[in-house]
Design a protein around this motif. Structure first.
Motif, mmCIF file in Angstrom:
data_model
loop_
_atom_site.group_PDB
_atom_site.id
_atom_site.type_symbol
_atom_site.label_atom_id
_atom_site.label_comp_id
_atom_site.label_asym_id
_atom_site.label_seq_id
_atom_site.Cartn_x
_atom_site.Cartn_y
_atom_site.Cartn_z
ATOM 1 N N LEU A 42 10.404 16.610 -18.100
ATOM 2 C CA LEU A 42 10.992 17.942 -17.565
ATOM 3 C C LEU A 42 10.331 19.306 -17.788
ATOM 4 N N GLN A 43 9.351 18.723 -18.730
ATOM 5 C CA GLN A 43 8.509 19.993 -18.976
ATOM 6 C C GLN A 43 7.245 19.999 -18.037
ATOM 7 N N ALA A 44 7.031 19.258 -17.144
ATOM 8 C CA ALA A 44 5.896 18.930 -16.325
ATOM 9 C C ALA A 44 5.689 20.038 -15.038
ATOM 10 N N THR A 45 4.727 20.436 -14.484
ATOM 11 C CA THR A 45 4.524 21.274 -13.491
ATOM 12 C C THR A 45 4.109 20.611 -12.203
ATOM 13 N N PRO A 46 4.675 19.866 -11.204
ATOM 14 C CA PRO A 46 5.957 20.029 -10.962
ATOM 15 C C PRO A 46 6.646 19.089 -12.095
ATOM 16 N N ARG A 47 8.085 19.410 -12.268
ATOM 17 C CA ARG A 47 8.797 18.670 -13.215
ATOM 18 C C ARG A 47 9.171 17.162 -12.387
ATOM 19 N N LYS A 48 8.828 16.237 -13.290
ATOM 20 C CA LYS A 48 9.076 14.760 -12.946
ATOM 21 C C LYS A 48 10.416 14.492 -13.250
ATOM 22 N N VAL A 49 11.169 14.726 -12.182
ATOM 23 C CA VAL A 49 12.799 14.395 -12.582
ATOM 24 C C VAL A 49 13.146 12.832 -11.999
ATOM 25 N N THR A 50 12.565 12.016 -12.923
ATOM 26 C CA THR A 50 12.944 10.611 -12.732
ATOM 27 C C THR A 50 14.644 10.592 -12.630
ATOM 28 N N THR A 51 15.129 9.338 -12.412
ATOM 29 C CA THR A 51 16.665 8.980 -12.372
ATOM 30 C C THR A 51 17.239 9.398 -13.985
ATOM 31 N N ILE A 55 0.762 -1.101 -0.010
ATOM 32 C CA ILE A 55 0.167 -0.029 0.020
ATOM 33 C C ILE A 55 0.571 1.378 -0.132
ATOM 34 N N TRP A 56 1.816 1.182 0.901
ATOM 35 C CA TRP A 56 2.812 2.352 0.783
ATOM 36 C C TRP A 56 3.391 2.603 -0.428
ATOM 37 N N ALA A 57 3.877 1.435 -1.087
ATOM 38 C CA ALA A 57 4.451 1.811 -2.470
ATOM 39 C C ALA A 57 3.351 2.271 -3.543
ATOM 40 N N ALA A 58 2.165 1.699 -3.448
ATOM 41 C CA ALA A 58 1.256 2.219 -4.645
ATOM 42 C C ALA A 58 0.972 3.678 -4.386
ATOM 43 N N VAL A 59 0.784 4.072 -3.165
ATOM 44 C CA VAL A 59 0.502 5.445 -2.922
ATOM 45 C C VAL A 59 1.492 6.569 -2.907
ATOM 46 N N THR A 60 2.716 6.149 -2.428
ATOM 47 C CA THR A 60 3.750 7.165 -2.481
ATOM 48 C C THR A 60 4.543 7.332 -3.755
ATOM 49 N N TYR A 61 4.372 6.249 -4.704
ATOM 50 C CA TYR A 61 5.252 6.387 -5.826
ATOM 51 C C TYR A 61 4.856 7.773 -6.603
ATOM 52 N N THR A 62 3.587 8.018 -6.733
ATOM 53 C CA THR A 62 3.345 9.098 -7.542
ATOM 54 C C THR A 62 2.181 10.237 -6.859
ATOM 55 N N ALA A 63 1.448 9.654 -5.778
ATOM 56 C CA ALA A 63 0.414 10.426 -5.230
ATOM 57 C C ALA A 63 1.166 11.634 -4.316
ATOM 58 N N TRP A 108 13.764 3.337 -5.493
ATOM 59 C CA TRP A 108 14.346 2.630 -4.311
ATOM 60 C C TRP A 108 13.394 2.781 -2.556
ATOM 61 N N LEU A 109 12.684 3.733 -2.927
ATOM 62 C CA LEU A 109 11.620 3.941 -1.679
ATOM 63 C C LEU A 109 10.304 3.364 -1.670
ATOM 64 N N ALA A 110 9.986 3.117 -3.083
ATOM 65 C CA ALA A 110 8.652 2.543 -3.471
ATOM 66 C C ALA A 110 8.677 1.284 -4.321
ATOM 67 N N PRO A 168 1.274 13.896 -0.940
ATOM 68 C CA PRO A 168 2.082 14.939 -1.288
ATOM 69 C C PRO A 168 3.626 14.277 -1.616
ATOM 70 N N PHE A 169 3.659 12.807 -1.636
ATOM 71 C CA PHE A 169 4.936 12.183 -1.860
ATOM 72 C C PHE A 169 5.649 12.283 -3.011
ATOM 73 N N ARG A 170 4.722 12.043 -4.261
ATOM 74 C CA ARG A 170 5.474 11.920 -5.518
ATOM 75 C C ARG A 170 6.835 11.398 -5.782
ATOM 76 N N PHE A 171 7.333 10.161 -5.158
ATOM 77 C CA PHE A 171 8.663 9.843 -5.106
ATOM 78 C C PHE A 171 9.145 9.467 -6.528
ATOM 79 N N ALA A 172 8.352 9.060 -7.468
ATOM 80 C CA ALA A 172 8.654 9.105 -8.823
ATOM 81 C C ALA A 172 9.143 10.448 -9.621
ATOM 82 N N TYR A 173 8.749 11.649 -8.917
ATOM 83 C CA TYR A 173 9.266 12.847 -9.375
ATOM 84 C C TYR A 173 10.574 13.353 -8.978
ATOM 85 N N PHE A 174 11.243 12.394 -8.142
ATOM 86 C CA PHE A 174 12.567 12.712 -7.802
ATOM 87 C C PHE A 174 13.695 11.437 -8.270
ATOM 88 N N PRO A 175 14.812 11.827 -8.634
ATOM 89 C CA PRO A 175 15.854 10.986 -8.921
ATOM 90 C C PRO A 175 15.970 9.875 -7.871
#
Length: 300
Positions: A202-211, A127-135, A149-151, A137-144
């Motif tokens: 990289l054009q998204a708002t906020p930027r989706k800065v995948t690895t 559940i943690w991974a499914a939610v935090t990956y892009t939801a 590694w966290l989701a 306020p986490f949006r882990f996928a939006y950070f390199p």
């Protein structure tokens, strides 16, 4: 709903993780007759809910809202397309995601009743991974590095080990190694998947800065294939260690890791068709890796 689920990643990630562990469980319990199939059915249903419904609903919602899905030129990426097709609104996706969490929790209660309360540990990670990956306020996928590694990585480890645990009541050394290798193979082709969307992200708002987007923004797109290859090489390295310390069957993991790295190196990161072609090969390797290890464990 079928479009939202996106069955290819669900099968190659969660379903393969479950199948992999079923193979080890069959081997260790000495036969298919020892497998509680109502538990297996619950595991597949849970995986479908968490990855196919919850994770993808939140992913579509966030990526559409940020604008990356609208700009994505990807063939296999750019979301499920349920919003532009008019099937669901942003609000619908949020409600679907929340309903999926509730259904997963209900299924978790049933599974813990059938097996052990320790099953909740693996369900909570899912559940943690499914939610935090892009939801938010986490949006882990939006950070390199954070998204994988966290989701994503913990989710696949939990799915593999959790399956084996609820079937056998324990953990074993071979299945731990297998879970790490499978998880790395999945993360590797996820990097390839993100390569198609670098410009849009990289054009998204906020930027989706995948690895890979982060690396491309600094060193150019050519370096992205080395990131994908690096994850495959990590899987190969773990396969070598597992071959030497656990069982020779893991030499096939080494092969899959090296073949995946070769596909990454042969990728033209400026050509969407070529990225997709090599991604399909990587997905096939991930599924083949599961089927070979599963077959070996069941037969021997």
């Amino acid at each position: 709903m079928v479009l939202l689920v996106r069955i290819v990643p669900v099968v190659s990630w969660s379903f393969c993780a479950i199948l992999l562990s079923i193979g080890f469980a069959v081997h260790d319990l000495k036969g298919l007759s020892s497998i509680p199939w109502q538990v297996v059915g619950s595991l597949f249903a849970g995986a479908l809910l968490l990855q196919g419904v919850v994770a993808h609903a939140f992913n579509d919602h966030t990526d559409w809202k940020s604008g990356t899905d609208q700009k994505s030129p990807g063939i296999l990426s750019g979301g499920s397309k349920v919003i532009p097709k008019g099937l669901y609104s942003e609000r619908h996706l949020l409600l679907i995601g929340l309903a999926g969490i509730a259904a997963s929790a209900g299924l978790g209660k049933y599974l813990s009743h059938l097996t052990s309360n320790y099953a909740w540990i693996f369900i909570a990670i899912g559940i943690w991974a499914a939610v935090t990956y892009t939801a938010a306020p986490f949006r882990f996928a939006y950070f390199p590095l954070v998204g994988e590694w966290l989701a994503a990585f913990p989710a696949m480890i939990a799915c593999t080990l959790g399956t084996y645990f609820v079937l056998t009541g324990s953990l074993s050394k071979p299945v731990v190694w297998a879970s790490i290798i499978h998880s790395l193979l999945c993360i590797a082709w996820l990097m390839q998947h993100h390569t198609s969307d670098i410009d849009a992200d990289l054009q998204a708002t906020p930027r989706k800065v995948t690895t890979v987007a982060f690396a491309a923004s600094i060193w150019g797109k050519e370096v992205t294939r080395h990131i994908t290859a690096a994850y495959f090489l990590m899987a190969a390295f773990v396969g070598i260690v597992a071959t030497l310390s656990v069982h020779k069957i893991f030499i096939f993991s080494v092969f899959c890791g090296l073949m995946g790295a070769l596909a990454a190196w042969n990728t033209n990161p400026h050509n969407i068709g070529n990225i997709t072609y090599n991604q399909v090969k990587m997905i096939a390797l991930t599924v083949l890796h599961t089927l070979v290890l599963f077959g070996f464990e069941v037969i021997t």
